[in-house]
Scaffold this active site. Structure first.
Site, PDB file in Angstrom:
ATOM      1  N   CYS A 207     -44.681  58.708  20.020  1.00 36.18           N
ATOM      2  CA  CYS A 207     -45.876  57.802  20.220  1.00 36.18           C
ATOM      3  C   CYS A 207     -45.399  56.692  20.741  1.00 36.18           C
ATOM      4  O   CYS A 207     -44.306  56.194  20.952  1.00 36.18           O
ATOM      5  CB  CYS A 207     -46.763  58.078  18.900  1.00 36.18           C
ATOM      6  SG  CYS A 207     -46.039  57.374  17.442  1.00 36.18           S
ATOM      7  N   ARG A 213     -48.753  58.194  14.187  1.00 34.40           N
ATOM      8  CA  ARG A 213     -49.031  59.621  14.688  1.00 34.40           C
ATOM      9  C   ARG A 213     -47.848  60.427  14.705  1.00 34.40           C
ATOM     10  O   ARG A 213     -47.952  61.655  14.395  1.00 34.40           O
ATOM     11  CB  ARG A 213     -49.545  59.311  16.336  1.00 34.40           C
ATOM     12  CG  ARG A 213     -51.015  58.973  16.248  1.00 34.40           C
ATOM     13  CD  ARG A 213     -51.463  58.846  17.771  1.00 34.40           C
ATOM     14  NE  ARG A 213     -50.817  57.537  18.323  1.00 34.40           N
ATOM     15  CZ  ARG A 213     -51.026  57.204  19.460  1.00 34.40           C
ATOM     16  NH1 ARG A 213     -51.842  57.847  20.266  1.00 34.40           N
ATOM     17  NH2 ARG A 213     -50.219  56.144  19.905  1.00 34.40           N
ATOM     18  N   ASP A 325     -54.998  57.053  18.610  1.00 31.02           N
ATOM     19  CA  ASP A 325     -54.590  56.277  17.975  1.00 31.02           C
ATOM     20  C   ASP A 325     -55.227  55.414  16.754  1.00 31.02           C
ATOM     21  O   ASP A 325     -56.239  54.923  17.056  1.00 31.02           O
ATOM     22  CB  ASP A 325     -53.891  54.800  18.708  1.00 31.02           C
ATOM     23  CG  ASP A 325     -52.764  54.207  17.808  1.00 31.02           C
ATOM     24  OD1 ASP A 325     -52.614  54.347  16.605  1.00 31.02           O
ATOM     25  OD2 ASP A 325     -52.132  53.362  18.329  1.00 31.02           O
TER      26      ASP A 325
END
Length: 360
Positions: A207, A213, A325
């Protein structure tokens, strides 16, 4: 049946032994040959009579037998494209004590090995691919020297090549290299840890900052892989790591991510952020990205780096959608994200451990 011709490869003229062995193989007869692991019973693959003789010695044995070749190139036209793990095994252990189960173009698995013993490898070079099971009847120990071979097995051979005591004295390790994992079909000389260290697959989850994440997805994917692998003995799963394209090393995870994963029974508190490095990127077999933007940036960077082999780059979501996100949102958003990632991870685990299914 006449007694087999016997040659001591340490004392007799090797040219005479070679001529006699090749002539027997050409007639569809069997030859006892040395390898670095144990003694084998060789017959030409293209001689039906050889296979019939092997079946008589080894009734009930699973077919097909493994094949000995002088090099991987001998069967290049018959094989499907190799996973990277198979190429790593060949580079490290061929010639040597690893048999690989590789698919031909019809999807059938072939057991292939490049023997470490130079004389036996030379026979394969001249005669073509050789069926090469161990020189023992079913249920009996594999022989380390000619004196260990049962009389009935010796009697089935036209030529016996005595190369002395086998150096290793243990059967080859049989490995099925799948696209993103390995499966040990038979334990042998090369152990599981060594296979993982030198031929195992690496999956990177990526990410931006590696604070929420990708580390959440990494932990969930590891657990899903472990659970899936537990149902198939011998499976050696890929290593899974996470990193960020704009991450600094050593930072803490997002507190909300830690809390969200705790609700799913996983501890993320010990995670430290990691920057994505070129060496790790090039070593990976698969890069799973949280967004199409990440994937595009990584693919462009890989092109700039060059190299003969590059990892596959995909989105973590098997359906091909971005993972939003959650930065700056309340913990409830992280909890919802963790549940979504868990579902994706389970689907990904099934794909990663599947046999001979191309990476989509």
């Amino acid at each position: 049946m006449p007694a087999p011709l016997r040659f001591d490869l340490l004392r007799d003229d090797p040219a005479r032994a070679r001529v006699a062995a090749l002539a027997a193989l050409d007639r569809g007869e069997l030859v006892v040959v040395p390898t670095e692991t144990v003694y084998g019973l060789a017959g030409r693959e293209d001689r039906p009579a050889a296979l019939e003789r092997l079946d008589a010695v080894k009734p009930g044995r699973d077919k097909p037998y493994s094949l000995a070749v002088a090099s991987a190139e001998m069967l290049a036209g018959r094989l499907a494209p190799w996973p990277r793990g198979a190429r790593r095994i060949a580079a490290r252990w061929w010639p040597g004590p690893v048999t690989q189960l590789l698919p031909d173009r019809s999807g059938r698995l072939l057991g292939l090995r490049v023997p470490g013993h130079p004389f036996t490898r030379e026979l394969a070079q001249h005669a073509g691919a050789l069926w090469l099971p161990s020189a023992n009847s079913p249920g009996q120990p594999a022989p380390r020297e000619v004196a260990d071979i049962e009389p009935a097995v010796l009697a089935a051979a036209a030529v016996v090549l005595d190369g002395g005591r086998a150096a290793l004295g243990e059967a080859s390790t049989v490995v099925e290299p799948r696209p993103l994992c390995l499966r040990v079909a038979r334990a042998g000389v090369v152990g599981r840890d060594e296979l993982v260290r030198h031929a195992g697959s690496l999956v990177l989850v990526v990410c931006t900052g590696n604070t929420c994440r990708s580390p959440m997805a990494e932990r969930l994917l590891r657990r899903a892989i472990q659970q899936r692998a537990a149902g198939e003995p011998g499976l050696l799963p890929p290593t899974v790591r996470s990193a960020g394209v704009n991450a600094d090393d050593g930072g803490p995870p997002a507190e909300q991510a830690v809390e969200a994963l705790a609700g799913l029974g996983l501890d993320l508190a010990d995670h430290s952020t990691r920057a994505l490095r070129d060496t790790e990127l090039l070593a990976a077999d698969l890069v799973l990205c949280m967004s199409a933007g990440h994937a595009l940036a990584i693919e462009e960077h890989l092109l700039a780096l060059g190299g003969a082999e590059r990892p596959a780059v995909q989105l973590f979501d098997p359906a091909g959608a971005d993972v939003a996100d959650p930065f700056g949102t309340a913990v409830g958003q992280y909890v919802a994200l963790a549940r979504v990632l868990d579902v994706m991870a389970r689907r990904r685990a099934e794909q990663l451990l599947s046999p001979w299914r191309p990476i989509p």
